[in-house]
Design an enzyme around this catalytic site. Structure first.
Site, PDB file in Angstrom:
ATOM      1  N   PRO A 112       0.908  -1.182   0.002  1.00  0.00           N
ATOM      2  CA  PRO A 112       0.051   0.051   0.222  1.00  0.00           C
ATOM      3  C   PRO A 112       0.875   1.269   0.041  1.00  0.00           C
ATOM      4  O   PRO A 112       1.800   1.554   0.625  1.00  0.00           O
ATOM      5  CB  PRO A 112      -0.727  -0.025   1.203  1.00  0.00           C
ATOM      6  CG  PRO A 112      -0.108  -1.121   2.020  1.00  0.00           C
ATOM      7  CD  PRO A 112       0.836  -2.044   1.394  1.00  0.00           C
ATOM      8  N   ALA A 121      10.310   3.268  -2.126  1.00  0.00           N
ATOM      9  CA  ALA A 121      11.484   2.949  -2.306  1.00  0.00           C
ATOM     10  C   ALA A 121      11.293   1.773  -3.171  1.00  0.00           C
ATOM     11  O   ALA A 121      12.255   1.549  -4.220  1.00  0.00           O
ATOM     12  CB  ALA A 121      11.964   2.588  -0.884  1.00  0.00           C
ATOM     13  N   ASP A 164      15.086   2.972   3.616  1.00  0.00           N
ATOM     14  CA  ASP A 164      14.025   2.264   2.964  1.00  0.00           C
ATOM     15  C   ASP A 164      14.751   1.679   1.759  1.00  0.00           C
ATOM     16  O   ASP A 164      14.531   0.685   1.169  1.00  0.00           O
ATOM     17  CB  ASP A 164      13.073   3.145   2.524  1.00  0.00           C
ATOM     18  CG  ASP A 164      12.062   3.766   3.537  1.00  0.00           C
ATOM     19  OD1 ASP A 164      12.594   3.535   4.966  1.00  0.00           O
ATOM     20  OD2 ASP A 164      10.938   4.097   3.501  1.00  0.00           O
TER      21      ASP A 164
HETATM   22  C1  MEV Z   1       9.901   6.444   6.162  1.00  0.00           C
HETATM   23  O1  MEV Z   1       9.608   5.321   5.826  1.00  0.00           O
HETATM   24  C2  MEV Z   1      10.960   6.343   7.181  1.00  0.00           C
HETATM   25  C3  MEV Z   1      11.470   7.924   7.921  1.00  0.00           C
HETATM   26  O2  MEV Z   1      12.531   7.593   8.982  1.00  0.00           O
HETATM   27  C4  MEV Z   1      12.086   8.792   6.800  1.00  0.00           C
HETATM   28  C5  MEV Z   1      13.255   8.298   6.269  1.00  0.00           C
HETATM   29  O3  MEV Z   1      13.934   7.348   6.881  1.00  0.00           O
HETATM   30  O4  MEV Z   1      13.486   8.702   5.053  1.00  0.00           O
HETATM   31  C6  MEV Z   1      10.460   8.547   8.735  1.00  0.00           C
END
Ligand code: MEV
Length: 347
Positions: A112, A121, A164
Site C-alpha cells: 500500500p 522505495a 528504505d
Molecule cells: C519513512 O519510511 C521512514 C522515515 O524514517 C524517513 C526516512 O528514513 O527517510 C520517517
C-alpha cells in the site's frame, strides 16, 4: 521488455531517528513492487500504474519532468507516485548516459502507498533496475540502492534517509546509520502487519519531528533514546542464530524494545488513534511487542507473534482494514524477466 521487482519493508526499530544519524534496523518483507520497462524509440515516458491504492491510472506525458498528467485521482497521490517514477527515470538515464531515452513503464504493487511499508522505495529500486537493464547497463544492488536514495532524497526534498531504499535493494535485515549501510544476519522473525487503510505524509511528519527536535532538548533526547534502543536491539539480533527459529527469550526482549520504540514515536507525535489501537490490540492478543512502522500518521503497525492470535485480533479491531503475516524477504531487487531488444549488450 525488462521486469524487475523489489520488496517493501517494516522497521523493527529506528524510523525518524535514522534521519538524524541514529541507526535503524528495517527488514524487507515479502510484499513486492513490480516494474516493467520497455525502451521507446522517442524520448517520451508513458506510465501505467495499477494497484497503488490509486484505483489504477494510465497516463502519458513527455519525457520532461515538468509535465503532469491530467487524470481523475487525488493530485497529491499522483504527484507523489509520478515524482518517484520521474526520479527513477532520471537516475536510469544518468547511469546509462542516455539522457534522451524514453520508456513505457508499468508499475504493479501489492505494497500500500504511503503506509509505512516502503512502497515508494520499492518502486524506485525496481524501476531503476528495470530501466538500466533496458539500456544495457547492469548495476549492483548497492549501486541501485545509492541511486534510489538520490531519487527519494530529491522527491522528499532532502528529508530521506538511506534506510528504505537500501533495505529494498538488498533484502533481508539491514542496519543503516547515516551513509553506513550494511546487511545483518537475523532469524526469521514472526511479523504480523496491521493496516488502517490510510497513509501518512512522510515529508510533513519528518518536518514535524525536526521542528520538535530543534525546539526542545527533551525531543532531541527522545530521538537519541530511539538510537540507543536500536543499538541494544541489533546486539540481540547479532547474538541470535540466524538459521534457527528465534528463541522465546529473544522475542520477549525484542518485543519489549519495540514497545519502547513505539512509545517514543508516539511522544514525538507521529502515531495516530488507529495505529495506537492496532498496537494495543496486538499486545492484548499476546504479541511480544508492537509498534508503528515507517513515517506514521496512519498506515501500518508491525507486531511479533508466531501464533495466529494477533492476526485474528487485528481483523476485529475497529480502524484496522487488513492484517497479514509477512515473511522476511531474503531477496532484495531481482530481475523477473528480460526480453532483450537491440541493446548494447546484445551486439
Ligand atoms: C519513512 O519510511 C521512514 C522515515 O524514517 C524517513 C526516512 O528514513 O527517510 C520517517
Amino acid at each position: 521488455m525488462t521486469v524487475s521487482s523489489a520488496p517493501g519493508k517494516v522497521y523493527l526499530f529506528g524510523e525518524h531517528a535514522v534521519v538524524y544519524g541514529e541507526p535503524a534496523v528495517p527488514c524487507a518483507v515479502e510484499r513486492r513492487a513490480t516494474v516493467s520497462v520497455s525502451l521507446r524509440d522517442d524520448d517520451h515516458v508513458r506510465v501505467r500504474a495499477e494497484d497503488l491504492s490509486l484505483n489504477g491510472f494510465t497516463v502519458e506525458y513527455s519525457g520532461s519532468t515538468g509535465t503532469r498528467p491530467d487524470v481523475d485521482v487525488p493530485t497529491p497521490l499522483v504527484e507523489a507516485a509520478m515524482g518517484y517514477i520521474d526520479a527513477a527515470v532520471e537516475q536510469a538515464r544518468d547511469a546509462a548516459d542516455a539522457p534522451d531515452a524514453g520508456f513505457d513503464i508499468t508499475v504493479e504493487s501489492d505494497i500500500p502507498l504511503g503506509a509505512g511499508l516502503g512502497s515508494s522505495a520499492a518502486v524506485v529500486v525496481a524501476g531503476i533496475d528495470a530501466a538500466t537493464r533496458e539500456l544495457g547497463v547492469e548495476l549492483t544492488p548497492r549501486e541501485i540502492a545509492d541511486r534510489a536514495y538520490q531519487a527519494e532524497h530529491k522527491v522528499q526534498e532532502g528529508q530521506a534517509s538511506r534506510a528504505d531504499t537500501f533495505c529494498s535493494a538488498m533484502g533481508g535485515a539491514v542496519r543503516v546509520e547515516g551513509d553506513d549501510c550494511r546487511t545483518i544476519d537475523a532469524p526469521a522473525l514472526p511479523f504480523v502487519i496491521g493496516f488502517d487503510g490510510g497513509a501518512g505524509d512522510t515529508g510533513a511528519l519528518v518536518s514535524h519531528v525536526r521542528g520538535l527536535r530543534d525546539q526542545y532538548d527533551f525531543a532531541a533526547d527522545t530521538v537519541e533514546t530511539i538510537g540507543n534502543i536500536v543499538r541494544r536491539g541489533e546486539k540481540l539480533l547479532s547474538e541470535a542464530d540466524p538459521d534457527s527459529d528465534p528463541s522465546e527469550e529473544l522475542l520477549e526482549e525484542l518485543g519489549e524494545f519495540m514497545n519502547f520504540n513505539h512509545g517514543l514515536l508516539e511522544a514525538l507525535g507521529v502515531s495516530s488513534r488507529s495505529l495506537d489501537s492496532m498496537v494495543w490490540a496486538a499486545r492484548e492478543a499476546g504479541a511480544y511487542g508492537a509498534k508503528l512502522t515507517g513515517a506514521g500518521g496512519g498506515g501500518c503497525t508491525v507486531a511479533l507473534d508466531p501464533t495466529p492470535e494477533t492476526n485474528t485480533a487485528l481483523r476485529f479491531t475497529p480502524g484496522c482494514e487488513d492484517a497479514f503475516r509477512a515473511e522476511l524477504a531474503t531477496e532484495g531487487v531481482r530481475v523477473e524477466s528480460e526480453e532483450t531488444g537491440a541493446t548494447e549488450r546484445d551486439q
